[in-house]
Design a protein around this motif. Structure first.
Motif, short mmCIF file in Angstrom:
data_model
loop_
_atom_site.label_atom_id
_atom_site.label_comp_id
_atom_site.label_asym_id
_atom_site.label_seq_id
_atom_site.Cartn_x
_atom_site.Cartn_y
_atom_site.Cartn_z
N ALA A 1 0.82 -1.21 0.00
CA ALA A 1 0.00 0.00 0.00
C ALA A 1 0.86 1.26 0.00
O ALA A 1 1.88 1.34 0.68
CB ALA A 1 -0.93 0.00 1.20
N GLU A 2 0.39 2.25 -0.74
CA GLU A 2 1.00 3.57 -0.74
C GLU A 2 0.01 4.61 -0.20
O GLU A 2 0.39 5.50 0.55
CB GLU A 2 1.41 3.95 -2.16
CG GLU A 2 2.03 5.32 -2.30
CD GLU A 2 2.49 5.58 -3.72
OE1 GLU A 2 3.60 5.13 -4.08
OE2 GLU A 2 1.73 6.22 -4.48
N ASP A 3 -1.26 4.48 -0.62
CA ASP A 3 -2.32 5.35 -0.13
C ASP A 3 -3.49 4.49 0.30
O ASP A 3 -3.82 3.49 -0.36
CB ASP A 3 -2.79 6.32 -1.21
CG ASP A 3 -1.82 7.47 -1.40
OD1 ASP A 3 -1.90 8.43 -0.62
OD2 ASP A 3 -1.01 7.40 -2.34
N LEU A 4 -4.15 4.88 1.39
CA LEU A 4 -5.31 4.17 1.89
C LEU A 4 -6.42 5.19 2.11
O LEU A 4 -6.32 6.07 2.97
CB LEU A 4 -4.98 3.45 3.21
CG LEU A 4 -6.13 2.74 3.92
CD1 LEU A 4 -6.81 1.73 3.02
CD2 LEU A 4 -5.60 2.05 5.19
N ILE A 5 -7.46 5.09 1.27
CA ILE A 5 -8.58 6.00 1.37
C ILE A 5 -9.71 5.29 2.10
O ILE A 5 -10.27 4.30 1.62
CB ILE A 5 -9.06 6.46 -0.03
CG1 ILE A 5 -7.92 7.11 -0.80
CG2 ILE A 5 -10.24 7.41 0.10
CD1 ILE A 5 -8.28 7.47 -2.24
N HIS A 6 -10.03 5.76 3.31
CA HIS A 6 -11.18 5.25 4.06
C HIS A 6 -12.40 6.06 3.63
O HIS A 6 -12.41 7.29 3.71
CB HIS A 6 -10.96 5.45 5.57
CG HIS A 6 -9.75 4.76 6.12
ND1 HIS A 6 -9.59 3.40 6.08
CD2 HIS A 6 -8.65 5.25 6.75
CE1 HIS A 6 -8.44 3.07 6.66
NE2 HIS A 6 -7.85 4.18 7.06
#
Length: 824
Positions: free
Chosen positions: A814-819
Motif C-alpha cells: 500500500a501507498e495510499d489508503l482512502i477510508h
C-alpha cells in the motif's frame, strides 16, 4: 487436483465495524485519508499500491461497483468524461461549434433499440452494477463541482466541466468498440474499380486459402465513392484539439484557462483516399496476444494465463487496472475505465484473456434513390422511405444546431448523392441489443468453471474475441466469441446493393464458432491469426476472410512449444519477445542476391547474418523495417498492379512477401528477374532514407534511433510550453515492431511508436498473488501525479509490477489508503 485458494479477509461484518480497516501489516509509508461519499451504503477502503493500482474493498457488491465508478472519476475523470461526450455526441455542448459534425456522426451509431432487451442481454445483475457505477461517477463529479475535489487541468484548458451520467449512457454508446470490416469493403471496391480483383490480392490477403472473391451481382464497384465513410470515420475517431493562436496561447500561459479555439480536426487537406488508408492503417495496429498453459506444462503445476491486448498507445492508457472485493465478488484485472467490471483478468476461480477474433460484423449497402424523392430508396419491387430523425445539438457559446440523421432498414445513412441518385447506409452489429463494447464481460465476472465460461462466451456480442480460459481445477480452454451474421448469398467482402437481395438471415448459433477444452498440446495461444480449425465450413458460415498475418502467433507457438515446463518469467519473456518471423521470410528472398554498390552489399550482409531480433541496437532491424514496410510493398504494387497503385500504396506485407515468393507474369516476361530488381531497388531506396535520417556510417545505425515512444494527450496543445512538457511522456527507445510478439506498431512517416500493448497480464492461476502486470504510461490521467508516467520506463524496458489479490498482500504494497464513509 484442486489448487488451494488464497485466503481473503472476511467482509461479512465490514458494515458493522471499522476495525477491519486496520490492515494486519501495512507499510509505514502508507498515507491515510478519510473521505465521505454520498450514495455509499457502508464504510469501505480503496487501497492504492506503489504502482497506482487501486484495490477496492467494500461491504457489498453495490458499494464495490459504486466505488469503481468513484475511483475511475478520481483517477481518470477527464478521460471518461470525454469518452461519454464523444460517444453520445455531446462534444459541442462542452467544447464549441467545431465539434457539431463529430457529434452528429456519433449519434448515427448510438443504440436506439429497446433498453429492456438491451439490459437483459448481459449478466442478470448488470443493471444494478452499471447503476451503482454511474452513481459513483456522479458522486465524485458532484464533489468536483462543489470544490471538495480538484477540477482536472484539462477541464480548465478547455473551459469545460464534467457532466453527470445516466446508466443507459454506458450501454447506448457503441462507437468505441472494434468491429469490422466496412473500411476494407470500401477499399476493395475502389481497388477493384481501378485495377480488378487480382490487384486487391496485394492489398489484403484472403483466408482460409481457396476462397474466391467475386463482385456481388448488381454492384458496380465504381459507384462507391472514396468519401463514403466520412461520417463513420468521424464517429469513431479520437477527439482532437487545434493549437491556439499566439495571442490565445499567451492567455493560456497566464491563466491556464480556455478562451482558446478548439477544433475537431477533420484534416480537410487530406484526400478521402488518404483518410481511408489512414483508417485501415490504424485498424491494422489493433491486435493482441493471449495464451493459456496447462499444469502439465508449468513448473508450478498450476495453469498460467497471459494476455497483452494491443491498441493505439497514448496517455492516459486506454485501459485501467483495478481490483473489486466484496462478499460474492472478488475480481482484478484490466478494463475500459468508463465501464464497470473488467475485460481481462481473474476472479477467485477462473482467469480469462482476450484478443480480437475476426468476425465480419459490418456491411455497406448501396441504394438506388427515387429521382423524385431523394429520401426514398428502392427495396425489392417498390420504394421505401428513409427514417429522418431531427435533433438539436447544443453548442457552447452559440446557438443550437439542428441536424438530420437518416436511417434505412439496414442502418444509418452515411452518404446521399442526390445527383447520382445513390445513397449508402451501413448495417452494423452495433444496432443489435447486447452489443455494448466489452460489457459482455459482465457474464465472466462471477463465472466459476468451464460451463459458466462457455455460457458467457456464447452470449458475447462485440467486439468479436478469442477468449482464453484457465481455472483453479487445472483446466484450460479457448472459445471464439461474438455475434456473427448469416450471409446466405455473399461473403461480406464488398459492398452490396440494398434492394433486398443481400440480407442477414439472422445470426449463427452459439455452437457454430469453434472452441477447445484441455487441448492435447497442453497450451493454446491466439494472436488474431486465421485460427478456424481444419475442416471448419467457412464457405458455408462465412465468418470472416480477413485476418492478421501469422508473424506473432508463429513465434509465440515456437516459444511455448520449446519448453516442457514453463514459468511466469517465460510468459513475460514471450510477451516482450522481439523476434520477427515475418522478417525471416522477407530476408530469405534476398539470399541469392548481391550488389556491386558498396552500401547495398553491406546492407545485404547485415540482413543475411541477422538473427531477426529487432532490438533497439540492431542496424539490421532498422534496415529491414524501413525497407519492408515502406518500400518493398510500394515497389511491388507499382510493378504488379500499376492501375491501382495509388489506392494500394504499400499493400499487405504478408501478401506482398507471398507474391514475391511466387511471382507471376504481371511482372513481365521474366518474373524472377523482375522480382530481384524490385528487391534491390526497394532496398536501395530504404538505404537512401536511412542515410538521410541516421547518417552515412551504417555501423552507427540502430533501430532504437528511429523507433521511439513519445505519448502526449491531444489536449496538451492548449497548454503553455511548460504544461505541455509536463503532460508529455518520453521519448524512449523501444524494440520490436508490429510483426513481433512485443507488438510495437509505428507511424510510417517517422517510425514513432503508436500501437502495441499498453496492458500486459501474466497470471499464476490459483496462486493469484504471484501474478504480474503492466499498464503504460501509468494508472492516472493527472499529469501532476507520480502515477501518470511511473510505469513508462518499466514498460519500455519490458518489466512488470506485482498484481496482488489477497488483502494481506495488497496492504503490504500500500501507498495510499482512502477510508470512505457514507455521507454528503
Amino acid at each position: 487436483m484442486k489448487y488451494p485458494k488464497l485466503k481473503h479477509v472476511s467482509w461479512a461484518a465490514f458494515a458493522l465495524t471499522l476495525a477491519l480497516r486496520a490492515p494486519a501489516a501495512t507499510s509505514t509509508a502508507v498515507q491515510e485519508h478519510n473521505w465521505r461519499a454520498a450514495g455509499l451504503n457502508a464504510p469501505a477502503d480503496i487501497v492504492i499500491d506503489h504502482w497506482g493500482i487501486a484495490h477496492i474493498f467494500a461491504a457489498n457488491i453495490h458499494d464495490a461497483f459504486f466505488l469503481q465508478g468513484y475511483n475511475a472519476a478520481r483517477d481518470r475523470l477527464w478521460q471518461i468524461d470525454l469518452w461519454r461526450k464523444r460517444g453520445l455526441g455531446l462534444l459541442a455542448k462542452s467544447l464549441g461549434a467545431a465539434y457539431v459534425d463529430q457529434d452528429r456522426a456519433a449519434r448515427l451509431f448510438l443504440y436506439r433499440g429497446d433498453m429492456d432487451k438491451e439490459w437483459a442481454a448481459y449478466a442478470p445483475d448488470s443493471r444494478q452494477w452499471v447503476t451503482a457505477f454511474v452513481e459513483g461517477v456522479n458522486a465524485y463529479v458532484a464533489q468536483v463541482r462543489s470544490g471538495d475535489r480538484p477540477l482536472p487541468i484539462e477541464f480548465k484548458l478547455t473551459d469545460s466541466r464534467p457532466d453527470t451520467w445516466r446508466a443507459e449512457d454506458v450501454l447506448r454508446i457503441r462507437s468505441h468498440a472494434l468491429v469490422s470490416n466496412v473500411a476494407s469493403e470500401v477499399a476493395r471496391a475502389r481497388v477493384v474499380c481501378a485495377g480488378g480483383l487480382k490487384a486487391d490480392q496485394l492489398r489484403r490477403k484472403i483466408e482460409p486459402l481457396g476462397h474466391k472473391v467475386t463482385v456481388p451481382p448488381g454492384l458496380n464497384p465504381c459507384d462507391v465513392p472514396a468519401d463514403v465513410l466520412k461520417d463513420y470515420l468521424l464517429a469513431t475517431k479520437q477527439v482532437e484539439f487545434a493549437a491556439p493562436a499566439a495571442t490565445t496561447q499567451h492567455a493560456a500561459t497566464t491563466r491556464l484557462a480556455a478562451t482558446t479555439q478548439l477544433a475537431a480536426t477533420t484534416q480537410p487537406d487530406i484526400s478521402a483516399e488518404r483518410q481511408l488508408a489512414a483508417a485501415l492503417d490504424a485498424r491494422s495496429m489493433e491486435g493482441s496476444n493471449n495464451w493459456t498453459i496447462a499444469p502439465s506444462r508449468t513448473e508450478t503445476g498450476r495453469p498460467i494465463l497471459a494476455n497483452d491486448p494491443h491498441r493505439q498507445l497514448g496517455v492516459p492508457s486506454l485501459r485501467y487496472i483495478v481490483g473489486l472485493n466484496a462478499p460474492g465478488l472478488d475480481i482484478i484485472g484490466a478494463g475500459e475505465p468508463a465501464l464497470p467490471g473488467i475485460s481481462l483478468g481473474h476472479n477467485d476461480d477462473i482467469a480469462f484473456g482476450i484478443t480480437i477474433f475476426s468476425i465480419d460484423q459490418e456491411d455497406l449497402y448501396v441504394y438506388e434513390l427515387n429521382k423524385n424523392d431523394s429520401d426514398s430508396y428502392r427495396y425489392r419491387s417498390g420504394w421505401e422511405k428513409m427514417q429522418v430523425v431531427r435533433q438539436s445539438i447544443e453548442v457552447k457559446d452559440g446557438a443550437a444546431r439542428e441536424v438530420e440523421l437518416r436511417f434505412t432498414r439496414h442502418g444509418p445513412v452515411l452518404k446521399v448523392d442526390a445527383a447520382a441518385h445513390r445513397a449508402f447506409a451501413m448495417r452494423t452489429m452495433w444496432n443489435e441489443s447486447g452489443l455494448a463494447g466489452y460489457f459482455g464481460s459482465s457474464r465472466l465476472l462471477m463465472a466459476k468453471n468451464w460451463d459458466d465460461f462457455k455460457a458467457a462466451a456464447g452470449a458475447w456480442g462485440a467486439p468479436p474475441l478469442n477468449i482464453v480460459y484457465a481455472d483453479v481445477q487445472g483446466n484450460i480452454g479457448w472459445a471464439a466469441s461474438g455475434r456473427s451474421p448469416e450471409r446466405k448469398n455473399w461473403d461480406g467482402l464488398m459492398p452490396v446493393p440494398g434492394d433486398g437481395r443481400y440480407e442477414w438471415a439472422g445470426f449463427h448459433g452459439k455452437d457454430v464458432l469453434p472452441s477447445k477444452f484441455n487441448p492435447v498440446e497442453g497450451f493454446f495461444a491466439t494472436a488474431n491469426e486465421m485460427n478456424l480449425p481444419a475442416g471448419f465450413p467457412n464457405e458455408q458460415n462465412k465468418i470472416s476472410f480477413e485476418w492478421t498475418d501469422r508473424s506473432r502467433i508463429d513465434r509465440i507457438n515456437e516459444l511455448l512449444a520449446a519448453k516442457a515446463k514453463t514459468t511466469l518469467a517465460d510468459s513475460m519473456a514471450i510477451q516482450t519477445d522481439v523476434v520477427s518471423t515475418q522478417s525471416r521470410r522477407a530476408v530469405a528472398l534476398l539470399a541469392s542476391l548481391s550488389s556491386h554498390d558498396a552500401a547495398t552489399a553491406q546492407a545485404l550482409g547485415l540482413l543475411k547474418a541477422w538473427n531477426h531480433e529487432e532490438s533497439t541496437g540492431s542496424a539490421a532491424a532498422a534496415i529491414y523495417e524501413v525497407w519492408a514496410t515502406k518500400y518493398l510493398g510500394k515497389a511491388t504494387v507499382a510493378k504488379a498492379a500499376p492501375q491501382a497503385a495509388r489506392l494500394i500504396e504499400n499493400g499487405h506485407l504478408q501478401a506482398v512477401i507471398e507474391y514475391l515468393e511466387h511471382p507471376d507474369s504481371a511482372l513481365g516476361a521474366d518474373p524472377a528477374a523482375a522480382r530481384d530488381a524490385i528487391l534491390l531497388d526497394s532496398l536501395q531506396s530504404a538505404l537512401a532514407e536511412l542515410n538521410q535520417r541516421l547518417g552515412a556510417d551504417m555501423t552507427t545505425w540502430a533501430w532504437g534511433r528511429l523507433h521511439r515512444a513519445t505519448f502526449e494527450p491531444a489536449v496538451a496543445v492548449l497548454g503553455n510550453p511548460e504544461l505541455r512538457a509536463q503532460m508529455s511522456v518520453g521519448p524512449l527507445q523501444t524494440p520490436g515492431s508490429g510483426s513481433t510478439p512485443r507488438a510495437q506498431a509505428y507511424r510510417a512517416s517517422d517510425f514513432s511508436v503508436v500501437g502495441g500493448a499498453s496492458v500486459r497480464l501474466v497470471m499464476d492461476v490459483g496462486a493469484w498473488d504471484n501474478s504480474v502486470a503492466m499498464n503504460t504510461p501509468g494508472q492516472s490521467d493527472d499529469p501532476m501525479s507520480a502515477h501518470y508516467r511511473d510505469l513508462f520506463p518499466m514498460w519500455a524496458d519490458g518489466s512488470y509490477v506485482p498484481l496482488r489479490f489477497s488483502r494481506a498482500a495488497v496492504d503490504r504494497d500500500a501507498e495510499d489508503l482512502i477510508h470512505l464513509s457514507p455521507g454528503r
